[in-house]
Design an enzyme around this catalytic site. Structure first.
Site, PDB file in Angstrom:
ATOM      1  N   ASP A 104     -25.436 -27.454   7.100  1.00 12.72           N
ATOM      2  CA  ASP A 104     -25.495 -26.038   7.399  1.00 12.72           C
ATOM      3  C   ASP A 104     -25.644 -25.941   8.921  1.00 12.72           C
ATOM      4  OD1 ASP A 104     -25.584 -23.314   7.399  1.00 12.72           O
ATOM      5  OD2 ASP A 104     -27.110 -23.143   5.843  1.00 12.72           O
TER       6      ASP A 104
HETATM    7  C1  BGC Z   1     -25.498 -20.096   6.765  1.00 17.70           C
HETATM    8  C2  BGC Z   1     -24.269 -20.628   6.041  1.00 17.70           C
HETATM    9  C3  BGC Z   1     -23.039 -20.291   6.821  1.00 17.70           C
HETATM   10  C4  BGC Z   1     -23.150 -20.861   8.225  1.00 17.70           C
HETATM   11  C5  BGC Z   1     -21.952 -20.568   9.109  1.00 17.70           C
HETATM   12  C6  BGC Z   1     -25.541 -20.542   8.219  1.00 17.70           C
HETATM   13  O1  BGC Z   1     -26.547 -19.878   8.884  1.00 17.70           O
HETATM   14  O2  BGC Z   1     -26.662 -20.538   6.111  1.00 17.70           O
HETATM   15  O3  BGC Z   1     -24.212 -20.106   4.746  1.00 17.70           O
HETATM   16  O4  BGC Z   1     -21.903 -20.763   6.171  1.00 17.70           O
HETATM   17  O5  BGC Z   1     -24.305 -20.304   8.862  1.00 17.70           O
HETATM   18  O6  BGC Z   1     -21.917 -19.237   9.446  1.00 17.70           O
END
Ligand code: BGC
Length: 755
Positions: free
Chosen positions: A229
């Site tokens: 993530d």
């Molecule tokens: C979120 C993800 C997301 C990623 C990219 C993160 O903060 O938890 O779900 O895909 O950012 O935007």
């Protein structure tokens, strides 16, 4: 690409570099070796492609796209084909925009109604979450675009999401928090997995080798790459060793150098880096090999599809006196700011820059509708003038429909809700309008359950969840009966927050969140406790009525592992065409102290479309897992010998037909026998009674007399019941002196042969 050859030619620096992004959304290209880059984008319910400055909180603009219903809504459709269709549309959009991987679906379990991201997640039940995710993945990937199933795993709160540790036992992990991933990965083979920010039992998800390698790859046969993530990396070398292949976003070279150093210092085998590179290149290659230059992102067509999907997701929670559908001739008052500017998506990384949004007010323009704003979305206090105007409107109409829900600020990625209530001004407005007009209906826009203190005052409630940019049209179709509602709740609506099983332990102490309720999540808890809820899991009404009947199994008794074939009839007993969700639950019947089990668990569902009077037969196949629980000491899914009821109904609280079957499963759970093993546990082993007989007789001779003194009688069965909880060594203390430690130990050796 000749991947082995490319890896052979890559320098260590190039390999380390490929293991993190080039920027916010791209992998790195290696021009000298002809390796192109790929782009990833959020997800999950629309395309958030950022051409310019990237961010992961939905702050900066992305291209104009179509916002489909969020996860909370799509799961409520209980419709695999529909979700797959949505996935296909998104896959096509990605192809047209050169996006190789869509960052979703998000399948985390809704442990508490407070999780700020529940709107993106599917269900409190791993089967529904797993099935919905599998359909979504099949749809997207049918267009040769990958998904990233996320957030792996046990990321069930936003509170301290980057540091908290989700503490739970192995059974809870397996049965609840890993299960949706397992099902979706095995069934739909996602190209990538995104690991979560949090820790699990103290270990960061990005470093959890048991989960990332043993579970994902060895058990689930996952063959793509794992990405972090955004910002989930703590120790890059440890991540790589655990099986976390791609760090996102770019660390601007910092972590690439750490990888190189770790290899040079012998702390990380170069083979671990090679493996990650191979996995990343495989996906890069898969995307470019199948890139479709003719793909077309037709925003208007997808808007229409978004409306169609939305209309199938909405859940009619209450409909007293058939207050709905509305009459197209009689005057209706639409009350509430959300009628004019609906809330249809949540905040954060899934936030879509919509190419258009339609409101219910605009879509009902051909009907006799008057409008009153009722409340201010950003000010939660009652505004007297708006309030009075709303009451006047309600009084002047046949029916009053209040568009209520959670404002953006109360529900978003990045933080949790602090309570389960609607803004006070909305609750007050609903009560006041209901007093002014007996035909009051509430339409809700929210990503997660809310308390409804006014539930007995209103006649109707329609839950639209966060239903995407075409929510307005879909709501009007359902309210006026052009679409018969068919959504069902994929989560329980408790009466109040305090009833939720995680309540005492959520969001934890500091960075520790103990999942003390174990497997008793959602309906598994409420049903087992026989606790009244506002609306049970699986609930959803229609403008017609259904009957589910005649559940039959192909046999009455089964061997462990044998498939159980079930058929059930479903009839439309009303006068309109409609769709019913036939839900199949398994209820263990045999009492045992070997394991604490929920009274029922969902093991199958099918959405069935029926004309008035029509009956259809629905078939299910239940495999071994439908009856099993995870036995931590044995480290295996275990089916206990006993009776199991298989029941079908239109909700978890309305099981209409059932059959009890027997499964010849495991009788004894013993893995070892010592002097401290109880007699009762040993007696469950086939053949043990013969070996224990001398002991039991000796015990009977001494205890029989004293028992008959105190109880006035002594029967063999009473004696056995008393002995059940006695450890084997107790026979030495309570025997007639003929039982010695040595003879007991000899018996233990004999008994062990029965294991
Ligand atoms: C979120 C993800 C997301 C990623 C990219 C993160 O903060 O938890 O779900 O895909 O950012 O935007």
């Amino acid at each position: 690409m000749n991947i082995p050859e490319i890896i052979r030619q890559m320098t260590l620096e190039e390999k380390a570099g490929l293991c993190s992004g080039a920027d916010f959304w791209h992998t790195k290209a290696i021009e000298r070796l002809g390796v192109p880059q790929i782009m990833v984008s959020d997800g999950p319910h629309g395309l958030r492609k950022q051409d310019l400055e990237g961010d992961h909180l939905g702050v900066n603009d992305s291209i104009q796209a179509v916002c489909f219903p969020a996860g909370c809504a799509t799961a409520a459709s209980f419709d695999r084909q529909l979700v797959e269709k949505m996935g296909q549309a998104l896959g096509e959009e990605c192809q047209a925009e050169n996006v190789a991987v869509l960052l979703g679906p998000a399948v985390n379990i809704k442990r508490s109604p407070l999780c700020g991201r529940n709107f993106e997640y599917y269900s409190e039940d791993p089967y529904v979450a797993g099935q919905t995710a599998a359909s979504f993945i099949k749809g997207v990937q049918s267009k040769n675009v990958g998904v990233s199933i996320k957030h792996f795993y046990a990321n069930n709160q936003e509170h301290r999401r980057m540091s908290s540790s989700s503490v739970m036992d192995e059974r809870t992990k397996r049965e609840i928090y890993l299960a949706a991933f397992e099902q979706a990965i095995q069934e739909a083979k996602p190209w990538t997995v995104m690991c979560s920010y949090n820790r699990i039992n103290g270990v960061y998800a990005a470093q959890d080798k048991t989960a990332l390698t043993e579970f994902l790859r060895d058990e689930c046969q996952f063959d793509g790459f794992v990405m972090s993530d955004w910002g989930a990396v703590d120790d890059r070398a440890a991540d790589l060793a655990a099986g976390m292949d791609l760090e996102m976003p770019s660390s601007e070279g910092v972590r690439d150098r750490e990888i190189v150093r770790a290899v040079q210092e012998g702390r990380l085998p170069e083979a671990a880096v090679d493996l990650a590179v191979e996995r990343i290149l495989t996906i890069v290659d898969r995307y470019w090999q199948n890139q479709n230059p003719h793909a077309n992102f037709d925003r208007d067509a997808d808007h229409e599809l978004s409306r169609e999907i939305a209309s199938q997701c909405m859940v009619l929670l209450k409909n007293e006196d058939h207050v709905l559908p509305l009459s197209k001739e009689k005057k209706t008052a639409f009350i509430g700011a959300f009628a004019e500017a609906p809330r249809f998506q949540g905040g954060g990384s899934s936030h879509i820059h919509c190419h258009k949004v339609e409101s219910a007010l605009e879509m009902a323009k051909d009907y006799p509708v008057i409008y009153a704003k009722g409340y201010d979305v950003s000010d939660h206090t009652v505004q007297q003038d708006l309030y009075e105007e709303a009451i006047r409107a309600a009084k002047s109409a046949e029916t009053a429909v209040i568009f209520a829900g959670l404002p953006d600020a109360l529900e978003s990625e990045g933080y949790d809700r602090t309570h389960m209530r609607l803004p006070d001004c909305q609750n007050a407005l609903i009560s006041a309008v209901a007093k002014a007009n007996p035909n009051t209906v509430v339409v809700l826009h929210n990503g997660s359950p809310v308390e409804m203190p006014w539930i007995d005052e209103v006649k109707g409630v329609l839950e639209t969840y966060l239903c995407g940019q075409a929510v307005g049209g879909a709501t009007v179709q359902v309210l006026y009966g052009d679409v018969n509602p068919s959504g069902h709740l994929a989560e329980t609506f408790p009466r109040k927050l305090e009833d939720n099983p995680s309540y005492l332990f959520y969001p934890g102490e500091g960075d520790q969140t103990v999942y003390a309720e174990g497997v008793f999540v959602g309906y598994r808890y409420y049903a087992t406790k026989k606790m009244p809820v506002l609306f049970p899991f699986g609930h959803g009404l229609s403008y017609t009525t259904f009957q589910i009947s005649d559940l039959k199994t192909d046999k009455a008794a089964y061997a462990d592992g044998e498939t159980v074939r079930v058929t059930v009839h479903v009839t439309n007993t009303g006068d309109r065409a409609g769709k019913q969700v036939v839900q199949l639950y398994v209820l263990p019947q045999t009492k045992t102290d070997a394991v604490l089990r929920p009274v029922l668990e969902l093991r199958g569902y099918e959405k069935v479309s029926l004309m008035p009077g029509e009956t259809k037969t629905v078939s299910f196949e239940l495999n071994r897992r439908a009856f099993a629980y995870y036995h931590t000491a044995l480290q295996e899914w275990t089916v206990l010998d006993g009776d199991y009821a298989i029941a079908a109904g239109g909700s978890s609280a309305e099981l209409e037909t059932q059959q009890v079957i027997h499964i010849a499963g495991r009788k004894s759970l013993l893995t070892d026998i010592t002097l401290n093993t109880t007699v009762g546990d040993i007696l469950a082993l086939k053949g043990a009674r013969e070996i224990l007989r001398p002991l039991m007789e000796s015990y009977g001779r001494t205890m029989g007399d004293s028992a008959s003194d105190s109880l006035g009688e002594s029967t063999a069965s009473m004696m056995e019941a008393q002995m059940k909880y006695m450890p084997l060594r107790g026979m030495i203390s309570f025997g007639d002196g003929k039982i010695t430690t040595d003879s007991c130990l000899a018996m233990v050796e004999e008994l062990k042969k029965l294991l």
